[in-house]
Write an enzyme that holds these catalytic residues in place. Structure first.
Site, PDB file in Angstrom:
ATOM      1  N   ASN A  49      -0.315  -8.852  -2.251  1.00 36.07           N
ATOM      2  CA  ASN A  49       0.508  -8.460  -1.102  1.00 36.07           C
ATOM      3  C   ASN A  49      -0.315  -8.312   0.174  1.00 36.07           C
ATOM      4  O   ASN A  49       0.072  -7.598   1.094  1.00 36.07           O
ATOM      5  CB  ASN A  49       1.224  -7.138  -1.400  1.00 36.07           C
ATOM      6  CG  ASN A  49       2.124  -7.234  -2.618  1.00 36.07           C
ATOM      7  OD1 ASN A  49       2.911  -8.169  -2.729  1.00 36.07           O
ATOM      8  ND2 ASN A  49       2.003  -6.288  -3.537  1.00 36.07           N
ATOM      9  N   HIS A 135      11.939   1.813  -5.145  1.00 35.35           N
ATOM     10  CA  HIS A 135      10.744   1.840  -5.979  1.00 35.35           C
ATOM     11  C   HIS A 135      10.761   2.985  -6.988  1.00 35.35           C
ATOM     12  O   HIS A 135      11.339   4.051  -6.742  1.00 35.35           O
ATOM     13  CB  HIS A 135       9.506   1.961  -5.084  1.00 35.35           C
ATOM     14  CG  HIS A 135       8.220   1.677  -5.786  1.00 35.35           C
ATOM     15  ND1 HIS A 135       7.467   2.654  -6.377  1.00 35.35           N
ATOM     16  CD2 HIS A 135       7.567   0.513  -6.004  1.00 35.35           C
ATOM     17  CE1 HIS A 135       6.380   2.117  -6.913  1.00 35.35           C
ATOM     18  NE2 HIS A 135       6.415   0.803  -6.704  1.00 35.35           N
ATOM     19  N   GLU A 176      14.401   0.878   1.342  1.00 40.07           N
ATOM     20  CA  GLU A 176      13.122   0.259   1.671  1.00 40.07           C
ATOM     21  C   GLU A 176      13.322  -0.672   2.857  1.00 40.07           C
ATOM     22  O   GLU A 176      14.441  -1.116   3.131  1.00 40.07           O
ATOM     23  CB  GLU A 176      12.582  -0.514   0.463  1.00 40.07           C
ATOM     24  CG  GLU A 176      12.301   0.391  -0.723  1.00 40.07           C
ATOM     25  CD  GLU A 176      11.649  -0.331  -1.889  1.00 40.07           C
ATOM     26  OE1 GLU A 176      11.052  -1.416  -1.676  1.00 40.07           O
ATOM     27  OE2 GLU A 176      11.723   0.191  -3.017  1.00 40.07           O
ATOM     28  N   SER A 180      10.845  -5.440  -2.578  1.00 47.67           N
ATOM     29  CA  SER A 180       9.638  -6.127  -3.031  1.00 47.67           C
ATOM     30  C   SER A 180       9.865  -7.306  -3.954  1.00 47.67           C
ATOM     31  O   SER A 180       8.973  -8.146  -4.103  1.00 47.67           O
ATOM     32  CB  SER A 180       8.720  -5.121  -3.746  1.00 47.67           C
ATOM     33  OG  SER A 180       9.365  -4.581  -4.893  1.00 47.67           O
ATOM     34  N   ASP A 202      10.967   3.612   3.001  1.00 47.08           N
ATOM     35  CA  ASP A 202       9.664   3.213   2.474  1.00 47.08           C
ATOM     36  C   ASP A 202       9.422   1.794   2.982  1.00 47.08           C
ATOM     37  O   ASP A 202      10.108   0.854   2.586  1.00 47.08           O
ATOM     38  CB  ASP A 202       9.693   3.249   0.941  1.00 47.08           C
ATOM     39  CG  ASP A 202       8.361   2.829   0.312  1.00 47.08           C
ATOM     40  OD1 ASP A 202       7.655   1.980   0.904  1.00 47.08           O
ATOM     41  OD2 ASP A 202       8.038   3.319  -0.779  1.00 47.08           O
ATOM     42  N   HIS A 205       6.454  -3.115   2.431  1.00 43.31           N
ATOM     43  CA  HIS A 205       6.338  -4.557   2.647  1.00 43.31           C
ATOM     44  C   HIS A 205       6.756  -4.995   4.048  1.00 43.31           C
ATOM     45  O   HIS A 205       6.666  -6.187   4.368  1.00 43.31           O
ATOM     46  CB  HIS A 205       7.164  -5.303   1.598  1.00 43.31           C
ATOM     47  CG  HIS A 205       6.704  -5.042   0.201  1.00 43.31           C
ATOM     48  ND1 HIS A 205       5.719  -5.772  -0.411  1.00 43.31           N
ATOM     49  CD2 HIS A 205       7.075  -4.087  -0.701  1.00 43.31           C
ATOM     50  CE1 HIS A 205       5.505  -5.305  -1.640  1.00 43.31           C
ATOM     51  NE2 HIS A 205       6.322  -4.284  -1.830  1.00 43.31           N
ATOM     52  N   LYS A 237      -0.647  -3.154   1.222  1.00 43.96           N
ATOM     53  CA  LYS A 237      -0.049  -4.468   1.447  1.00 43.96           C
ATOM     54  C   LYS A 237      -0.674  -5.091   2.699  1.00 43.96           C
ATOM     55  O   LYS A 237      -1.800  -5.528   2.661  1.00 43.96           O
ATOM     56  CB  LYS A 237       1.466  -4.350   1.579  1.00 43.96           C
ATOM     57  CG  LYS A 237       2.219  -4.288   0.251  1.00 43.96           C
ATOM     58  CD  LYS A 237       1.979  -3.038  -0.544  1.00 43.96           C
ATOM     59  CE  LYS A 237       2.790  -2.966  -1.819  1.00 43.96           C
ATOM     60  NZ  LYS A 237       2.510  -1.741  -2.580  1.00 43.96           N
TER      61      LYS A 237
END
Length: 384
Positions: A49, A135, A176, A180, A202, A205, A237
């Site tokens: 990542n 997550h 998020e 992901s 969150d 990414h 990441k």
């Protein structure tokens, strides 16, 4: 050596995992530039990542090496004992200023940060609402808090609205920035403007990829601290190292320092890593040349995959591409065939993803070039 009698069920559990095609093996690797070395074979790495390639950047490595020479390796204690450092304070200050939040706090990992945040907000909320695909660390933190968890179907805003209407006691919605596994961007603008609960994001990414100068998915959605009062930015990441920064109000950060067990009872992050993070953040803030290269690779991948007729789950703006295979063992076999041809692609199976949705997960970075991507896609057509 014979097994203890009460360990027999562990063998049964392991056998079931293997039979279901879910057995995971640790891969001992060495990473250099765009290559991952496995068993003395150099493969082009499409599994990590490191979206901007900052883990390999000469300036980032230089700052980590200088920090080792000056400060040693470990921080030696918890941040609230003697393990904190002016480089930690500098990182926290610069991150808060960059994303325009009142304050930031550095944790050892995204997992540590989410345990801390969710445990704290859960104590003051009878119910917490979260996207179905958030997550595992978010779910674990909520479970530790004792709050009730209500999960709405992935990205289903109508269902979320109905859940919040049904549970007016819910104070927080958690999502998020970029998810992901499918690389889809969360509709944060709609979530943040719903007005029925506070939004926590969150952005593991999204930070470094989306938004003005890589400020992340919250900025990309046109939201600010007022719309998203808590943002978690894991650093493993796009920032190319490890750790996580929680961005929030002065009061919330101070309460984390005073009460968060994953912060208080962990040795602080190693100072060479913090030095590397300071360098990475400055490179993100400095300009968009690495992001430009990443987006060039994303655009080429999309165009060439479409030309080849490959069905890829992705979003035009994110570096995550998934090809759903379904069967666990077949997905593993395809991954092995790609390894034989010089490519390392992640093989993602349940429980990380839903049942019957095992997939090849491809991560694009600024370290790749169009020849790498073309060769991978040509090989995918052959092995699929």
């Amino acid at each position: 050596m014979s097994l203890l009698a009460n360990d027999a069920h562990y063998v049964d559990d392991l056998t079931a995992i293997k039979q279901n095609g879910r057995y995971r093996q640790r891969v001992f690797t060495q990473i250099h530039d765009k290559f991952i070395h496995i068993c003395q074979h150099a493969l082009i790495n499409f599994s990590g990542n490191d979206y901007l390639g900052l883990s390999q950047h000469v300036e980032v490595k230089k700052k980590a090496q200088q920090a080792i020479d000056r400060y040693g390796v470990g921080s030696t204690s918890s941040a609230i004992v003697s393990g904190s450092h002016y480089l930690i304070e500098s990182l926290e200050h610069d991150m808060a200023a960059f994303v325009d939040y009142p304050r930031a706090l550095l944790f050892n990992s995204g997992y540590h940060a989410n345990l801390a945040v969710m445990s704290l907000i859960g104590k003051n909320a009878q119910t917490v609402v979260a996207d179905k695909l958030v997550h595992a660390s978010i779910l674990d933190g909520i479970a530790l808090s004792g709050a009730k968890l209500k999960r709405y179907p992935h990205q289903n805003i109508d269902s979320l609205y109905a859940t919040l209407q049904k549970h007016p006691e819910a104070k927080y919605v958690i999502s998020e920035g970029i998810f992901s596994m499918d690389g889809d961007i969360s509709p944060l603008a709609r979530l943040g403007n719903m007005g029925l609960a506070k939004l926590i994001v969150d952005d593991a990414h999204g930070f470094g990829v989306l938004g003005q100068s890589g400020r992340g998915a919250v900025n990309h959605a046109g939201l600010t601290f007022e719309g998203v009062p808590i943002m978690i930015v894991p650093c493993g990441k796009a920032l190319g190292a490890m750790g996580a920064l929680v961005c929030a109000s002065e009061e919330f950060i101070e309460l984390l320092i005073q009460t968060a067990r994953s912060y208080i009872y962990s040795t602080a992050l190693a100072i060479p890593v913090v030095a590397a993070l300071n360098a990475s953040l400055k490179l993100v803030m400095k300009g968009d040349c690495l992001r430009d290269k990443l987006f060039e690779n994303i655009a080429f991948f999309n165009q060439y995959a479409q030309k080849l007729g490959l069905h890829v789950v992705s979003h035009d703006l994110t570096p995550i591409r998934s090809i759903i295979i379904g069967d666990n063992k077949r997905t593993q076999n395809i991954q092995s065939m790609l390894k034989d041809k010089g490519f390392y692609v992640s093989c993602i199976r349940p429980p990380t993803v839903p049942q019957d949705s095992a997939r090849l997960r491809i991560s694009l970075t600024a370290l790749h070039d169009t020849d790498d991507i073309k060769a991978l896609l040509d090989q995918l057509v052959y092995v699929l």
